[in-house]
Each structure stands twice: as C-alpha cells, then as structure tokens.
Design a protein around this motif. Sequence first.
Motif, short mmCIF file in Angstrom:
data_model
loop_
_atom_site.label_atom_id
_atom_site.label_comp_id
_atom_site.label_asym_id
_atom_site.label_seq_id
_atom_site.Cartn_x
_atom_site.Cartn_y
_atom_site.Cartn_z
N SER A 1 0.81 -1.21 0.00
CA SER A 1 0.00 0.00 0.00
C SER A 1 0.85 1.27 0.00
CB SER A 1 -0.89 -0.02 1.24
OG SER A 1 -1.67 1.12 1.31
N PRO B 1 -0.06 5.73 -0.68
CA PRO B 1 -1.13 6.68 -1.00
C PRO B 1 -0.90 7.34 -2.36
CG PRO B 1 0.41 7.67 0.52
CD PRO B 1 0.86 6.25 0.33
N ARG B 2 -2.00 7.58 -3.09
CA ARG B 2 -1.91 8.32 -4.35
C ARG B 2 -1.70 9.79 -4.00
NH1 ARG B 2 -3.50 7.16 -9.35
NH2 ARG B 2 -4.76 5.43 -8.62
N ILE C 1 -4.27 15.02 -3.62
CA ILE C 1 -4.54 13.68 -3.09
C ILE C 1 -5.94 13.25 -3.51
CG2 ILE C 1 -2.99 13.87 -1.11
CD1 ILE C 1 -5.49 14.51 0.61
N GLY C 2 -6.18 11.97 -3.42
CA GLY C 2 -7.50 11.43 -3.74
C GLY C 2 -8.51 11.83 -2.69
N ASN C 3 -9.77 11.69 -3.04
CA ASN C 3 -10.86 12.01 -2.12
C ASN C 3 -10.96 10.95 -1.03
OD1 ASN C 3 -13.27 13.07 -1.01
ND2 ASN C 3 -14.42 11.57 -2.20
N HIS C 4 -10.84 11.39 0.21
CA HIS C 4 -11.04 10.51 1.36
C HIS C 4 -12.11 11.10 2.27
CE1 HIS C 4 -7.53 8.06 0.39
NE2 HIS C 4 -6.93 9.19 0.08
N VAL C 5 -12.88 12.08 1.76
CA VAL C 5 -13.82 12.81 2.60
C VAL C 5 -15.26 12.59 2.17
CG1 VAL C 5 -14.48 15.11 3.39
CG2 VAL C 5 -12.06 14.57 3.09
N ALA D 1 -18.29 10.82 0.61
CA ALA D 1 -18.81 9.52 0.18
C ALA D 1 -19.56 9.67 -1.13
CB ALA D 1 -19.72 8.95 1.26
N GLY E 1 -10.62 14.52 -6.04
CA GLY E 1 -9.58 14.66 -5.04
C GLY E 1 -9.51 16.07 -4.48
N TRP E 2 -8.42 16.34 -3.80
CA TRP E 2 -8.23 17.60 -3.09
C TRP E 2 -6.90 18.23 -3.47
CZ3 TRP E 2 -12.14 19.42 -0.09
CH2 TRP E 2 -13.15 18.52 0.22
#
Length: 192
Positions: free
Chosen positions: A67, A69-70, A81-85, A87, A94-95
Amino acid sequence: MTAQPGEPADRDPQIVALGVQRTIDVLQAGTEARGLYNSLAWTHPQMPSSIDAMVDAGSAARTMSGSLPRMMIFDSRHLFIGNHVLAGAEANSGWHLTDRGSVAWAVHVFGALWNRAARGSSVPVGGATTGRQRQILVELEACYTTQQAARRLGFGERTITKELSALRTALGVRTPYQVMAWWATSPGRDLP
C-alpha cells in the motif's frame, strides 16, 4: 513527486503520450521529477516504455508492492490527493492542499516511501527471478550466509554465486545489498 499506487490499467495511448511528454518538458526545463509506482507497473504493456522514456529524460522511478497513497506534490507547496472525505464522489475526484503543514507532512511521507522503494527497472518484476533464485533470496532474507543457504538448499556455493550474479545483471544493480533491497518490495516474493 508522484505516487501511483494502483495496478496499471489500459489507458488511451494519446493521453499516456501526452503525460509522458509533459513530464519530459518539465524535466528539460530543469525541474526534478520522481515517481513511485506499483510494482505491477512493469508487467503492464503500456507502462515500462512510458516510464523508461521519462527516466531517459532525467526522471527517477522506483517501485513498491503493498500500500502507498496516491499523491502528487509540486514545488513542495502544492499537494494533490485522492478524495477521502466525500462519500459517493466521482472515482477520480480529489483535493488540492496548500497548507504548509499538510504539504510538508506529505513530502516527509513521500520521502519515507521513496527510501523503502526499489529502484525502477524495466525488468518485469514478477518474472525477474527463477524459482531457484527465489529460494536463495528467502534464505538470505532469513539472515543465512551464502554458505549456509547453499548447505540448506543442497546447492553448491558456486551455484548460489552464479544465481545472484545473474539476478544482479537482470536487475541492473551491482551489490547483493541492492538485490535484497529490491527483493523486500518485489511481488515475486509471492511466487512459488
């Protein structure tokens, strides 16, 4: 600095070529570029030639299994970064972060991953080793000397030396330590 964690997928060749050319243009302008790739990138038909073209232009590339992170970091001031917020957001959303602390932390994380990664090679990583070489690497990883590994595997010491030399040549490295650093993140570890 870019980290591409996903398994490679077929992409529009024009889009791939455009991305490679943009990276080459940036490198020719004097910018440093480093890319971390999933180890499987070397087994995908589009990836090795694309990565090799960027490396030939001055980029650096390393691979990791497992693993990561992108992310993309520009000038140590812009982090994507990718969206982790949110849903249910679009898959490629992303952000863009410019907070100094967040970007500095990401640069630190990238550096730690970079230091753990194996140097890039267009050798197909999964198939770079033979069954015998994998047996030897497992023994060396368990801290046995080459003499002990030979005895444990029922090989002659010259066989061990010959196999390790062939593997160094295939990987384009010079020392057994570099081979073991590569082996630490090689997906070949999962092969019989």
